[in-house]
Design an enzyme around this catalytic site. Structure first.
Site, PDB file in Angstrom:
ATOM      1  N   ARG A 115       0.820  -1.214   0.000  1.00 50.04           N
ATOM      2  CA  ARG A 115       0.000   0.000   0.000  1.00 50.04           C
ATOM      3  C   ARG A 115       0.855   1.266   0.000  1.00 50.04           C
ATOM      4  O   ARG A 115       0.591   2.208  -0.736  1.00 50.04           O
ATOM      5  CB  ARG A 115      -0.910  -0.014   1.236  1.00 50.04           C
ATOM      6  CG  ARG A 115      -1.875   1.146   1.289  1.00 50.04           C
ATOM      7  CD  ARG A 115      -2.694   1.136   2.573  1.00 50.04           C
ATOM      8  NE  ARG A 115      -3.774   2.089   2.501  1.00 50.04           N
ATOM      9  CZ  ARG A 115      -5.017   1.794   2.161  1.00 50.04           C
ATOM     10  NH1 ARG A 115      -5.340   0.543   1.875  1.00 50.04           N
ATOM     11  NH2 ARG A 115      -5.956   2.714   2.098  1.00 50.04           N
ATOM     12  N   ARG A 166      -2.395  -9.573  10.237  1.00 53.93           N
ATOM     13  CA  ARG A 166      -1.644  -9.357   9.013  1.00 53.93           C
ATOM     14  C   ARG A 166      -0.205  -8.981   9.311  1.00 53.93           C
ATOM     15  O   ARG A 166       0.095  -8.409  10.372  1.00 53.93           O
ATOM     16  CB  ARG A 166      -2.316  -8.299   8.147  1.00 53.93           C
ATOM     17  CG  ARG A 166      -2.404  -6.932   8.777  1.00 53.93           C
ATOM     18  CD  ARG A 166      -3.166  -5.958   7.876  1.00 53.93           C
ATOM     19  NE  ARG A 166      -3.236  -4.624   8.491  1.00 53.93           N
ATOM     20  CZ  ARG A 166      -3.846  -3.584   7.956  1.00 53.93           C
ATOM     21  NH1 ARG A 166      -4.446  -3.722   6.797  1.00 53.93           N
ATOM     22  NH2 ARG A 166      -3.865  -2.418   8.560  1.00 53.93           N
ATOM     23  N   ASP A 219     -14.150   5.040   1.246  1.00 53.42           N
ATOM     24  CA  ASP A 219     -14.560   4.457   2.525  1.00 53.42           C
ATOM     25  C   ASP A 219     -15.487   5.370   3.316  1.00 53.42           C
ATOM     26  O   ASP A 219     -16.254   4.894   4.160  1.00 53.42           O
ATOM     27  CB  ASP A 219     -13.337   4.130   3.385  1.00 53.42           C
ATOM     28  CG  ASP A 219     -12.633   2.854   2.937  1.00 53.42           C
ATOM     29  OD1 ASP A 219     -13.225   2.116   2.129  1.00 53.42           O
ATOM     30  OD2 ASP A 219     -11.501   2.605   3.384  1.00 53.42           O
ATOM     31  N   ALA A 239     -10.417  -0.211  -2.689  1.00 50.88           N
ATOM     32  CA  ALA A 239      -9.631   0.880  -3.273  1.00 50.88           C
ATOM     33  C   ALA A 239     -10.037   1.131  -4.720  1.00 50.88           C
ATOM     34  O   ALA A 239     -10.089   2.281  -5.174  1.00 50.88           O
ATOM     35  CB  ALA A 239      -8.145   0.556  -3.182  1.00 50.88           C
TER      36      ALA A 239
END
Length: 439
Positions: free
Chosen positions: A120, A198, A317, A330
């Site tokens: 990202r 994660r 979002d 995204a």
């Protein structure tokens, strides 16, 4: 109609770039994430004047589908994005015991466009730098404390300064302050019942390449493996020619939390999820030097994304958070920004509210349909039986989702959608029926 009725009537058609500041439309965008930057870039291309306000003083594995890959290619970003992206040729999906269920090819390009999957931070930095290179004004360290609107303009209070424009775009994420002005109340998120552990780390530093049980992830370039079990799925991939590893495990979690939030994760809690599974899962997860514990919440679909006078629009979002299993959050945010820029170009400065209402009409049902793929994809894996056939757990790549061109579509449908609003008046958008997702 008060606005321009076709992409040709103002001299700028699909695929063309308008001169800077030529439309007369001014926009304040709150948030320099993927949604805000994409809206700013396409707005600049369409001749609008843009200022982006971002709260962070400095900027700190995301996936973009083929539907947005074609936009990035159009912006000239392919040669920058491609070297830092993962380049896996297939997803190897296992059950909890380690049996291979399916080896699904990952085609790129697909439907005439590339997809981009990478860290990202890397992709965001490149998008930010591209926006700057276009001359877009981006102000960092901006605390937007208030939103307001009148019949003729929208505005914000940022760091105590009152700013105004023809339109304010709230791209300020899941904890959006702009959402309250749109709704007239503070909406509350709900627990999704799931959370994610994660991690992202260097394979060589953590000995992934030396361990016989894990080196398969990096010795032959970028690799993508997944494991599924009852209400759990674990995805592990490498990028940069097998140098970097991403681990993401989604699992049941009933934590009562007010908003999606990340905390430091505990390795013992993570490993407990895969107890009794294929030992490869424990071996891979144990390599992570640290974990993030990301609690997932969701919101009911907002009844509208636009304010009463249509001088404020929510995108990304702030309007419609996605579950990670959709692999579209995204991408849909970028589509929002591109479509809004086109709508404003076609409507013109005197018809900004019409443009905003039409944009919502164009986007609302598509976004909701894409959101639902997050639930269907998750359930496909989490509810699968151990003897499931491979095609029954293959990730869908539907053409309606990935073969879509947001900019082209906006030019094609804007006039009819705007005319319907002018004739019938503005109506709150309606939710589409739950779609059948075809591969």
């Amino acid at each position: 109609m008060n606005g321009t009725s076709s992409s040709q009537s103002n001299g700028v058609g699909f695929g063309q770039v308008a001169p800077p500041d030529s439309s007369g439309v001014s926009i304040i965008i709150v948030g320099a994430g993927f949604a805000g930057l994409s809206c700013a870039i396409e707005s600049r291309r369409k001749g609008h004047s843009v200022v982006v306000l971002e709260k962070f003083k400095e900027l700190k594995i995301i996936s973009f589908g083929n539907n947005v890959g074609r936009i990035f290619e159009r912006w000239g970003l392919h040669d920058r994005f491609w070297p830092v992206c993962t380049h896996m040729d297939k997803l190897v999906l296992h059950n909890a015991e380690g049996k291979v269920l399916v080896e699904q090819p990952l085609q790129s390009p697909r439907y005439g466009a590339y997809s981009y999957n990478g860290h990202r931070g890397d992709l965001h930095k490149m998008l930010f730098e591209h926006a700057q290179s276009l001359g877009i004004e981006i102000r960092l360290g901006q605390d937007v404390s208030e939103y307001w609107e009148t019949e003729t303009e929208g505005g914000v209070i940022a760091n105590g300064e009152r700013l105004s424009a023809d339109l304010v775009v709230g791209a300020d994420g899941v904890r959006s302050r702009a959402r309250k002005l749109v709704l007239g109340y503070e909406d509350k998120p709900k627990s999704s019942g799931y959370a994610i552990f994660r991690a992202w780390f260097d394979c060589a530093e953590q000995g992934v390449d030396k361990d016989p049980s894990t080196k398969f992830m990096c010795e032959n370039g970028d690799t993508f493996h997944g494991w599924i079990g009852p209400d759990v799925h674990f995805l592990c991939s490498t990028s940069g020619g097998g140098r970097k590893m991403s681990c993401v495990i989604t699992h049941k979690d009933e934590a009562d939390i007010e908003e999606s939030w990340s905390f430091p994760g505990k390795m013992e809690d993570c490993l407990k999820i895969v107890e009794g599974w294929d030992p490869t899962c424990t071996a891979l997860l144990s390599k992570a030097p640290s974990l993030v514990d990301w609690k997932l919440v969701y919101r009911d679909p907002l009844p509208t994304w636009i304010s009463k006078r249509a001088r404020l629009a929510l995108i990304g979002d702030a309007a419609h958070p996605f579950l990670p299993t959709s692999v579209q959050g995204a991408s849909q945010a970028v589509e929002d920004g591109v479509t809004l820029a086109v709508a404003l170009q076609l409507a013109g400065k005197e018809s900004v509210p019409l443009a905003v209402k039409t944009w919502e009409k164009i986007r609302y049902q598509r976004v909701r349909k894409a959101q639902l793929t997050g639930e269907s994809n998750r359930d496909m894996w989490h509810k699968a039986k151990s003897d499931v056939k491979g095609e029954e757990v293959s990730m869908p790549h539907p053409e309606w989702l990935l073969g879509f061109d947001a900019e082209k579509h906006a030019y094609e449908v804007y006039a009819d959608a705007a005319e319907e609003i002018e004739e019938r008046g503005y109506e709150l958008p309606t939710l589409p029926p739950v779609p059948t997702i075809a591969a």
